[in-house]
Design an enzyme around this catalytic site. Structure first.
Site, PDB file in Angstrom:
ATOM      1  N   CYS A 273       0.784  -1.154   0.118  1.00 46.70           N
ATOM      2  CA  CYS A 273      -0.083  -0.108   0.118  1.00 46.70           C
ATOM      3  C   CYS A 273       0.686   1.317  -0.010  1.00 46.70           C
ATOM      4  CB  CYS A 273      -1.043   0.147   1.281  1.00 46.70           C
ATOM      5  SG  CYS A 273      -2.376   0.983   1.013  1.00 46.70           S
TER       6      CYS A 273
ATOM      7  N   ASP B 246      -6.955  -3.306  11.198  1.00 44.63           N
ATOM      8  CA  ASP B 246      -5.809  -2.477  11.162  1.00 44.63           C
ATOM      9  C   ASP B 246      -5.832  -2.112  12.783  1.00 44.63           C
ATOM     10  OD1 ASP B 246      -3.635  -0.752  10.936  1.00 44.63           O
ATOM     11  OD2 ASP B 246      -4.430   0.437   9.420  1.00 44.63           O
TER      12      ASP B 246
END
Length: 199
Positions: free
Chosen positions: A7, A126
């Site tokens: 990412c 997350d």
């Protein structure tokens, strides 16, 4: 088989690195508060040189649906990393048929209950908002839904994450950077470690 998402790609070098390694997913951040943010123009330049085997994921934080609709034409998946709710997802589906990843910050068990109920195609768990911190993986021991695992993953700890949790995918950004830029050696080591666990 645990898949890989790199990412925060934002430079041509990042794309060349990804094309060498071929993760399943490449994330492009459109949240303006992030130093990894790319403009639509830059994203389109990078997407042109991204290997077609890699799925392009657009990462958005509480963005106007009209903005996502415009960008979605050149994306494979849409990741929602803010406070978007079920109504937002339902509305977004009226404008695009691209698959949706909804991110959840995991601090306690009740956060997982929300994640389990999400109507998104995929969920991402997350520790924070892309701050590179590991959360308590013990919370996930009895969690049954497939998920992307994010938060503080590195080439050094991703092996443990896969052994303990067997996530659908691992999502990494800061863990493959040196001085806030993607590092080919770290990207290679991360991918090699994940793939060795998949053997």
């Amino acid at each position: 088989m645990t898949e890989i998402k790199f990412c925060g790609l934002r430079r041509e070098e990042d794309i060349f690195f990804a094309n060498k390694i071929l993760p399943e997913f490449a994330g492009f951040i459109f949240a303006q508060k992030s130093f990894r943010c790319v403009t639509e123009e830059k994203f389109l330049e990078l997407k042109k040189i991204l290997d077609k085997k890699i799925s392009a994921v657009g990462v958005f934080v509480n963005e106007k649906i009209s903005v996502i609709e415009k960008l979605a034409k050149n994306l494979d998946l849409i990741q929602l990393h803010g406070a978007e709710d079920e109504k937002y997802i339902s509305t977004l589906r009226n404008f695009t048929d691209k698959k949706i990843i909804q991110a959840f910050k995991v601090k306690k068990f009740s956060d997982l209950a929300l994640a389990e109920k999400s109507s998104a195609d995929y969920i991402l768990l997350d520790g924070g908002a892309g701050d590179g911190k590991v959360f308590d993986w013990q919370l996930l021991k009895n969690f049954n839904r497939k998920y992307f695992l994010a938060g503080g993953l590195t080439p050094e700890n991703v092996s443990d994450a896969i052994k303990i949790l067997k996530p659908f995918a691992v999502d990494v950004s800061s863990g493959i950077e040196t001085n806030k830029f993607k590092d080919l050696a770290k990207m290679k080591k991360f991918a090699e470690t994940v793939r060795s666990e998949n053997l």
